[in-house]
Write a protein that holds these residues in place. Structure first.
Motif, PDB file in Angstrom:
ATOM      1  N   LEU A 131      42.935  42.113  25.043  1.00 52.04           N
ATOM      2  CA  LEU A 131      42.388  40.849  25.546  1.00 52.04           C
ATOM      3  C   LEU A 131      43.084  40.418  26.833  1.00 52.04           C
ATOM      4  O   LEU A 131      42.437  39.907  27.759  1.00 52.04           O
ATOM      5  N   SER A 132      44.383  40.620  26.907  1.00 56.08           N
ATOM      6  CA  SER A 132      45.108  40.278  28.133  1.00 56.08           C
ATOM      7  C   SER A 132      44.625  41.119  29.312  1.00 56.08           C
ATOM      8  O   SER A 132      44.507  40.620  30.439  1.00 56.08           O
ATOM      9  N   GLY A 133      44.339  42.395  29.053  1.00 53.57           N
ATOM     10  CA  GLY A 133      43.806  43.241  30.116  1.00 53.57           C
ATOM     11  C   GLY A 133      42.456  42.760  30.610  1.00 53.57           C
ATOM     12  O   GLY A 133      42.184  42.739  31.818  1.00 53.57           O
ATOM     13  N   VAL A 134      41.587  42.344  29.678  1.00 47.73           N
ATOM     14  CA  VAL A 134      40.270  41.832  30.066  1.00 47.73           C
ATOM     15  C   VAL A 134      40.409  40.554  30.888  1.00 47.73           C
ATOM     16  O   VAL A 134      39.734  40.375  31.914  1.00 47.73           O
ATOM     17  N   VAL A 135      41.289  39.656  30.447  1.00 45.41           N
ATOM     18  CA  VAL A 135      41.493  38.400  31.180  1.00 45.41           C
ATOM     19  C   VAL A 135      42.077  38.675  32.559  1.00 45.41           C
ATOM     20  O   VAL A 135      41.697  38.030  33.547  1.00 45.41           O
ATOM     21  N   LEU A 136      42.993  39.626  32.654  1.00 44.20           N
ATOM     22  CA  LEU A 136      43.579  39.968  33.953  1.00 44.20           C
ATOM     23  C   LEU A 136      42.512  40.484  34.909  1.00 44.20           C
ATOM     24  O   LEU A 136      42.505  40.122  36.098  1.00 44.20           O
ATOM     25  N   VAL A 137      41.614  41.312  34.409  1.00 44.07           N
ATOM     26  CA  VAL A 137      40.516  41.799  35.247  1.00 44.07           C
ATOM     27  C   VAL A 137      39.661  40.643  35.736  1.00 44.07           C
ATOM     28  O   VAL A 137      39.251  40.600  36.903  1.00 44.07           O
TER      29      VAL A 137
END
Length: 318
Positions: A131-137
């Motif tokens: 989820l953190s990766g998706v938000v970072l994108v």
């Protein structure tokens, strides 16, 4: 068609179903789980206690909102909403059914305690990382306004803290520890008030000058989850040693139950939050001060969910 006997006469007796007393018992091969069955407490007592703690938490968060406006102003509050809106959506997805699936597995003793604890920790890390990766994108995409790196890091840290708190609540419900669940409901708010007030005394209550320092408010909320981390780890340690484990069968069953229990609830909770995300999109060019004022009204309207949430947690623990 009515049943007949060998002579063709209609049978008046009905076959009865007999069941062994063990048909409704938990798996006898599974070890005992540290579940505390509530005694001497009424349903209304637990509901009232949870509802009161949630109201206290919400009241203290209103204080946080007032302090935020006085310290960082409407513009700062809008910047916070812009940064935290995608992270809040990620937290809701990460919470999906956790505080329903874990009590089910603990109460039914579907697996050994060590496996449940290890799988929960592993699933928490995996879910939050994805989820953190998706938000970072999203932060780095054209849909979002440019956001400083420090703000992004603080927002991503909060995803881990907020989702872990939900896992801790799941273990508290599963073990029947309603007092600890009550503490988990309310403990972050006093810490947030103290941290925000401390930043206010440090930088001064000059709302028109401090908007660029509004990241301090996100840091204050990150710090408020520290006690949840300690309490959650203690709850897990009371069941089994803390270690990561990856049992595909257990993780898949846990994920399935999370999806089953939580999909509808997540969709309901997304409804009053997606609009906040929409107004923060760069394409609409809404000013930070207007976003800040909008989020206050939206948060006030969401208070109607408090009583239903308290009732759900008490029912699940029983």
């Amino acid at each position: 068609v009515r049943p007949t006997d060998a002579a063709g006469r209609v049978r008046t007796d009905r076959p009865t179903m007999t069941r062994s007393p063990t048909d409704f018992q938990p798996d006898p091969t599974a070890p005992d789980v540290a579940v505390v069955v509530p005694k001497g407490r009424s349903f209304m007592f637990d509901v009232t206690r949870l509802f009161s703690s949630t109201m206290l938490h919400s009241g203290l968060m209103v204080v946080v909102g007032v302090l935020t406006a006085r310290i960082w102003g409407d513009e700062g509050r809008g910047l916070i909403a812009t940064v935290m809106a995608p992270a809040m959506i990620a937290m809701l997805v990460g919470d999906m059914g956790v505080n329903r699936a874990l009590p089910y597995m603990i109460g039914r003793r579907t697996h050994e305690s060590a496996h449940i604890v290890g799988a929960a920790l592993s699933l928490w890390l995996l879910t939050c990382t994805v989820l953190s990766g998706v938000v970072l994108v999203f932060y780095l995409s054209p849909l979002s306004d440019p956001i400083p790196a420090l703000w992004i890091v603080l927002a991503l840290v909060r995803i881990y803290g907020r989702v872990f708190e939900t896992y801790a609540k799941g273990f508290a419900i599963g073990q029947g520890r309603m007092g600890i669940l009550t503490a988990l409901q309310v403990q972050s708010a006093p810490i947030a008030v103290a941290a925000v007030l401390g930043f206010g005394l440090l930088v001064g209550f000059r709302a028109n000058e401090n908007a660029h320092l509004a990241w301090q408010r996100i840091l204050a909320l990150d710090l408020s989850f520290a006690l949840s981390l300690v309490m959650g780890l203690w709850l897990m340690r009371s069941m089994a040693p803390l270690r990561l484990s990856w049992d595909w069968e257990l993780v898949s069953r846990t994920g399935k139950r999370m999806f089953t229990f939580g999909l509808g609830l997540v969709c309901i909770q997304l409804m009053p939050r997606v609009n906040v995300l929409m107004v923060t999109l760069a394409m609409f060019a809404i000013s930070d001060s207007d976003i800040g004022n909008y989020t206050v009204g939206n948060a006030t309207a969401n208070l109607t969910w408090l009583l239903s949430g308290a009732i759900c947690n008490v029912l699940m623990s029983r």
